[in-house]
Scaffold this motif. Structure first.
Motif: not given
Length: 297
Positions: A129-155
């Protein structure tokens, strides 16, 4: 490389990653004293100090950082190759790590994944549970969940909810003593309950929209949280106006415990999405989770 060195390097990387002997020992399934002995042995064989230890923290030395940069990518490559072989099995296996807001975890992830996981006992799900935006690659997450307009285009992103409307609400007990705001500028004269997405970051500015006009309003108040659920409770207790998803406010609005204000300025965001790096698409476990969460009208 001898088996001893291989295991000791894994132990060192775990400590460096967790910045804690206690957490690394729990992750590796060994005692803290045994782990400390392993690291001292590795340092003795290399003739270098790899970790700086204090009573409060553990951090890599310059030599430790160099070892991490050289060794960690190779260990990750080995882990990914082994995982690729595991995916040949009939059943999804392994741990899927997901970062999400508390709102997404409570309203989407838990209701759906709590029904999925018991059907696949070899599947493990870790939700951070993390309120802020997380770099899922750098933090070694398999996936993230956010609003559609908060997701970078390379994902790669898959919608998991309908569009989400935001509302500004206050308890009748608060509004009785304060004039109703008629425009966003009036919010500066109100007690507002704030959200801070990261304890190191700034307070979230309320995003408002009316027609083609978009505004970000920085509000002031006595209370700030990094979770949306205490914001709801503070609003219900009459501590000020709050900005939140309508889904959380609606039961309280219907019961009369909260009242909406500035309704013509409240925006709708393009729904929650689960997103992941393209290289993770082949994971059977992740694919199963994505399909379980996928929004179907």
């Amino acid at each position: 490389m001898s088996g001893e060195n291989f295991r000791d390097l894994q132990a060192f990387l775990a400590v460096a990653r967790e910045r804690s002997f206690t957490r690394a020992a729990a992750q590796l399934g060994v005692s803290q004293s045994a782990l400390s002995h392993t690291i001292r042995g590795l340092e003795a064989r290399l003739g270098l100090r790899l970790l700086t230890r204090t009573t409060r923290s553990v951090s890599p030395t310059e030599a430790g950082e160099r070892l991490i940069q050289r060794v960690a990518p190779r260990f990750e490559a080995i882990a990914e190759e082994l995982a690729a072989f595991e995916e040949l099995r009939d059943k999804p296996v392994g741990t899927v790590r997901i970062t999400a807001s508390d709102f997404a975890a409570n309203t989407i992830l838990w209701p759906k994944l709590s029904k999925l996981q018991p059907k696949h006992p070899h599947l493990k799900i870790e939700v951070a549970i993390e309120p802020g935006l997380t770099d899922i690659v750098a933090e070694r997450f398999d996936a993230g969940v956010r609003f559609g307009d908060q997701i970078s285009k390379d994902m790669t992103a898959v919608r998991i909810s309908r569009d989400i409307r935001m509302v500004i609400v206050g308890a009748p007990s608060y509004l009785e003593g304060h004039p109703l705001p008629k425009s966003p500028s009036d919010l500066t004269g109100h007690e507002c309950i704030n959200m801070r997405f990261s304890m190191r970051g700034g307070v979230y500015a309320w995003e408002l929209r009316k027609g083609k006009r978009n505004m970000q309003v920085r509000v002031e108040g006595s209370w700030t949280f990094n979770s949306i659920y205490p914001v709801v409770e503070a609003a219900l207790a009459g501590f000020g106006l709050a900005y939140m998803p309508e889904e959380l406010a609606r039961p309280h609005i219907d019961s009369g415990r909260l009242q909406s204000v500035l309704t013509d300025w409240c925006p709708t965001f393009p729904g929650l999405h689960i997103f992941f790096a393209s290289r993770r698409q082949s994971s059977r476990a992740l694919s199963l989770i994505v399909e379980t969460l996928r929004y179907r009208r």
